[in-house]
Scaffold this active site. Sequence first.
Site, PDB file in Angstrom:
ATOM      1  N   ASP A 103       0.847  -1.195   0.000  1.00  0.00           N
ATOM      2  CA  ASP A 103       0.000   0.000   0.000  1.00  0.00           C
ATOM      3  C   ASP A 103       0.886   1.249   0.000  1.00  0.00           C
ATOM      4  OD1 ASP A 103      -2.138  -1.709   0.225  1.00  0.00           O
ATOM      5  OD2 ASP A 103      -2.354  -1.442   2.396  1.00  0.00           O
TER       6      ASP A 103
HETATM    7  N1  URA Z   1      -1.425  -5.933   3.801  1.00  0.00           N
HETATM    8  C1  URA Z   1      -1.872  -4.644   3.848  1.00  0.00           C
HETATM    9  O1  URA Z   1      -2.906  -4.373   4.430  1.00  0.00           O
HETATM   10  N2  URA Z   1      -1.125  -3.708   3.235  1.00  0.00           N
HETATM   11  C2  URA Z   1       0.042  -3.955   2.599  1.00  0.00           C
HETATM   12  O2  URA Z   1       0.687  -3.040   2.060  1.00  0.00           O
HETATM   13  C3  URA Z   1       0.489  -5.288   2.575  1.00  0.00           C
HETATM   14  C4  URA Z   1      -0.260  -6.260   3.190  1.00  0.00           C
END
Ligand code: URA
Length: 232
Positions: A103
């Site tokens: 993310d």
């Molecule tokens: N899970 C999440 O919620 N975000 C990420 O970036 C990776 C795994």
Amino acid sequence: MRIDKFLSVTGKASRSESSRAARAGRITVNGVIARDCSRHIDPEKDEICFDGIKVLYREFIWIMMNKPAGVLSASEDRKQKTVIDLLPPELQEKGLFPCGRLDKDTVGLLMLTNDGALSHALLSPRHHAEKSYYFRLSRPYDNARGIENGIMMDGKLTKPAKIVMRDALCGVITLTEGKYHQIKRMFAYAGCTVVYLKRISFAGVKLDPSLGEGEWRYLTPEEEEALRRAPV
Ligand code: URA
């Protein structure tokens, strides 16, 4: 393949660094000094040394980056900064893409490569490559409402995860799959908000602690080998 191309593909030196090194007599081909970097070599047969050390031929580029918050795990975006924008110009033209996604606000280990086949294998749900993340929560995690055994997400049960708490708010979670916002959604199910998330390992390769956020380096041959062994 030209000597300067070979050295840039293997991550040893950029093309301009290669010409300077060649002029300084630091490059040899089969034991003979090569001062002209435009000369063609056969990467499979010829032995190229840089400062006396044999350069191993790698067909593909594999880079580990410590992704900072605020950049997209994407190859390009018309408006926002991507992880590719953090690489030097000569690497931005190599067709690299992130192997998986983090993310925008997640930091830590992100692999960048132009090896489509291995990247696909590592990300395939059939291969169960392990990914570990350090997390910090807004409120203590109540283990009684365990999420490790799987919760319903996008109509399917998530695969078993491993959670090791370091204290009431922080810990490490290991997954073998990667659904959209998976960790945030798992903890939301348990009533917690993830306030910090950092990937610390991927398919047997650990984030190099010497890399600051936004920094990167090539994988070592041993790390590349670990990735090749990971898909089972
Ligand atoms: N899970 C999440 O919620 N975000 C990420 O970036 C990776 C795994």
